[in-house]
Design a protein around this motif. Structure first.
Motif, short mmCIF file in Angstrom:
data_model
loop_
_atom_site.label_atom_id
_atom_site.label_comp_id
_atom_site.label_asym_id
_atom_site.label_seq_id
_atom_site.Cartn_x
_atom_site.Cartn_y
_atom_site.Cartn_z
N GLY A 94 35.00 56.54 45.63
CA GLY A 94 34.28 56.66 44.93
C GLY A 94 34.22 59.03 44.67
N LEU A 95 33.54 58.57 43.11
CA LEU A 95 33.19 59.52 42.17
C LEU A 95 32.22 59.25 42.00
CD1 LEU A 95 36.53 60.23 40.43
CD2 LEU A 95 36.02 61.36 42.22
N GLU A 96 30.89 61.07 42.08
CA GLU A 96 29.39 60.74 41.12
C GLU A 96 29.76 62.36 40.72
OE1 GLU A 96 24.67 59.95 41.47
OE2 GLU A 96 26.44 59.63 43.25
N ILE A 97 29.96 61.61 39.34
CA ILE A 97 29.85 63.54 38.59
C ILE A 97 28.90 63.80 37.67
CG2 ILE A 97 31.64 64.68 36.46
CD1 ILE A 97 33.93 63.18 37.78
N LEU A 98 28.38 64.61 37.87
CA LEU A 98 26.73 65.07 37.12
C LEU A 98 27.25 66.49 36.64
CD1 LEU A 98 24.04 63.89 39.82
CD2 LEU A 98 25.45 62.31 37.65
N ALA A 99 28.48 66.77 36.00
CA ALA A 99 28.64 67.92 35.98
C ALA A 99 29.71 68.04 34.47
CB ALA A 99 29.06 69.37 36.43
N ASP A 100 30.23 68.99 33.90
CA ASP A 100 31.01 68.95 32.81
C ASP A 100 32.13 69.74 33.10
OD1 ASP A 100 28.97 67.57 31.70
OD2 ASP A 100 28.46 69.25 30.28
N GLY A 101 32.72 69.28 32.54
CA GLY A 101 33.99 70.34 32.79
C GLY A 101 34.95 70.75 33.84
N ALA A 116 35.31 55.03 53.50
CA ALA A 116 35.01 55.14 52.07
C ALA A 116 34.65 56.60 52.16
CB ALA A 116 33.91 53.63 52.45
N GLY A 117 35.00 57.08 50.77
CA GLY A 117 34.51 58.45 50.28
C GLY A 117 33.75 58.62 49.15
N MET A 118 33.43 59.68 48.89
CA MET A 118 32.57 59.86 48.05
C MET A 118 33.20 61.59 47.86
SD MET A 118 30.55 59.13 45.03
CE MET A 118 30.49 57.37 45.86
N ILE A 119 33.07 61.93 46.77
CA ILE A 119 32.81 63.30 46.12
C ILE A 119 32.03 63.13 44.98
CG2 ILE A 119 34.10 64.65 44.40
CD1 ILE A 119 36.94 63.81 45.11
N LEU A 120 30.88 63.73 45.33
CA LEU A 120 29.78 63.69 44.50
C LEU A 120 30.08 65.77 43.62
CD1 LEU A 120 27.20 63.81 43.37
CD2 LEU A 120 26.07 64.29 45.73
N VAL A 121 29.51 65.76 42.35
CA VAL A 121 29.72 66.87 41.83
C VAL A 121 28.98 67.38 40.95
CG1 VAL A 121 30.41 67.93 40.13
CG2 VAL A 121 32.46 67.15 40.93
N GLU A 122 27.73 68.11 41.84
CA GLU A 122 25.89 68.03 41.09
C GLU A 122 25.43 68.97 39.97
OE1 GLU A 122 24.56 69.91 44.84
OE2 GLU A 122 24.10 68.13 46.39
N PRO A 123 24.81 68.45 39.64
CA PRO A 123 24.16 69.31 38.37
C PRO A 123 24.77 71.03 38.42
CG PRO A 123 22.94 66.91 38.27
CD PRO A 123 23.44 67.70 39.59
N GLY A 124 25.61 71.16 37.25
CA GLY A 124 25.85 72.60 37.75
C GLY A 124 27.21 73.18 38.19
N ALA A 125 27.40 72.21 38.62
CA ALA A 125 29.22 73.10 39.68
C ALA A 125 30.32 72.67 38.61
CB ALA A 125 28.76 71.80 40.30
N HIS A 126 30.36 73.04 36.99
CA HIS A 126 30.73 72.95 36.72
C HIS A 126 32.64 73.89 36.91
CE1 HIS A 126 27.67 72.18 33.29
NE2 HIS A 126 27.29 73.20 34.55
#
Length: 370
Positions: A311-318, A277-287
């Motif tokens: 799993g993926l959770e993406i909170l940034a753009d680009g 069970a894995g997760m990639i978390l991209v926090e705000p501002g981590a463009h």
């Protein structure tokens, strides 16, 4: 220093009292059999045996360099690093591990120091029903470079257990190659909680291998906290008999322009179970994040069980992120090719399985130049 150690242990014991034991409603223990395995770990941590002398040792293959320090844990700043380790659903187990007498090492590499020869850490569990709870802290100075191999072994006793914690902190442009090998006996149980934190331009190349244990749970958190940090995470395991392997990962991108790539491969046979069970978390501002995650499994038996939850959770753009999972039986064409050249079926199956796992090992070693 004794005051610092006592305070650290007391704080951990207090945390343990406030945290719940893993149960079947805990998402981070989904498919993880908490009633059997988490309960067994907690029970063993309640009444730990004395730690044998020389249970945790470290050796340097080459000459000792002035910029390399290998010392028992205990300084207040070292304990602060350990207190900040995060688990993936096993907070109570981690707190109880840290409430025990501190057993482990701090390896510190000075800024600019290039360690050309590997450092090998050996953690040995001794005696029937033996328990070892080592903590390994690695502090990499700016621009430093090192290769570290940590091996966990038993001395042949039955029902031995290891509950290990690893934390590595990489300063800007530091480079660490880290391998963890689990070699407890077939009745052993292992739990590993690891956290890596990378500053700007730092690079991590990591491989885990779990061999022989009845049950193993591995939790790996990698925090890419600086711009252009890079992390490669690999795992290669053969799981057979009735063994259980439970792996949980977090790739946390908190700064722009960082890169991470994870490849976990398992060969699962008989009535064994493998869970990822894995997760990639991209926090705000981590463009401009570039992150990948793949779990590949080979199933050798209809009675084997494989659970894969990327799993993926993406909170940034680009950003550029992807994940994937694949489970398949052994390739019949590869088997036929080997058998047509006179290789017996059992040996051919073993070669195909080893080749499947070897890909992850080769990619790890290719990064380290081995």
């Amino acid at each position: 220093m004794n005051d610092a150690l006592n305070h650290f242990r007391q704080q951990a014991a207090s945390r343990a009292e406030t945290l719940a034991a893993p149960d079947r409603l805990n998402e981070d223990w989904r498919y993880g059999r908490p009633a059997a395995y988490a309960a067994a770990v907690l029970d063993r941590l309640q009444t730990p045996p004395p730690v044998a002398d020389e249970a945790v040792t470290a050796t340097l293959a080459g000459p000792v360099l002035p910029g390399v320090s290998i010392q028992p844990l205990g300084k207040p700043e070292e304990l602060e690093y350990l207190a900040s380790v995060h688990s993936i659903g096993s907070g109570r187990i981690l707190a109880m591990q840290q409430s025990l007498p501190v057993c482990g090492l701090c390896i510190s590499i000075a800024p600019g120091c290039i360690v050309e020869h590997p450092i090998e850490i050996t953690c040995t569990v001794r005696g029937e029903m033996g328990l070892l709870a080592p903590s390994i802290l690695i502090l990499m100075g700016e621009g430093s470079k090192a290769t570290i191999r940590e091996i966990h072994r038993g001395d042949g006793g039955n029902s031995q257990m290891i509950v290990g914690v690893q934390k590595a902190v990489l300063a800007p442009h530091a480079s660490l190659s880290y391998e963890l090998v689990q070699e407890l006996g077939s009745t052993g149980r292992a739990m590993e909680i690891a956290e890596y934190r990378l500053a700007e331009g730092a690079t991590l190349n990591q491989l885990t291998r779990h061999l022989h244990t009845e049950w193993a749970r591995q939790e790996t958190t990698c925090v890419l906290a600086g711009r252009e940090a890079r992390a490669e995470l690999f795992s290669a395991n053969a799981v057979d008999g009735s063994r259980v392997l439970d792996q949980r990962t977090r790739q946390i991108h908190s700064s722009p322009g960082a890169y991470s790539n994870l490849l976990y491969k398992n060969v699962v046979g008989d009535t064994a179970t493998a869970t990822f069970a894995g997760m990639i978390l991209v926090e705000p501002g981590a463009h401009e994040t570039d992150a990948y995650q793949a779990n590949r499994n080979m199933m050798l038996s209809e009675q084997a069980s494989i659970n894969s939850l990327p799993g993926l959770e993406i909170l940034a753009d680009g950003v550029k992120c992807s994940h994937g999972s694949a489970t398949s039986p052994m390739d019949e064409e590869q088997l036929f090719y080997l058998q047509s050249r006179g290789i017996p079926e059992e040996q051919a199956q073993r070669l195909v399985a080893e080749g499947f796992l070897h890909d992850a090992v080769v990619r790890f070693r290719g990064e380290t130049g081995e």
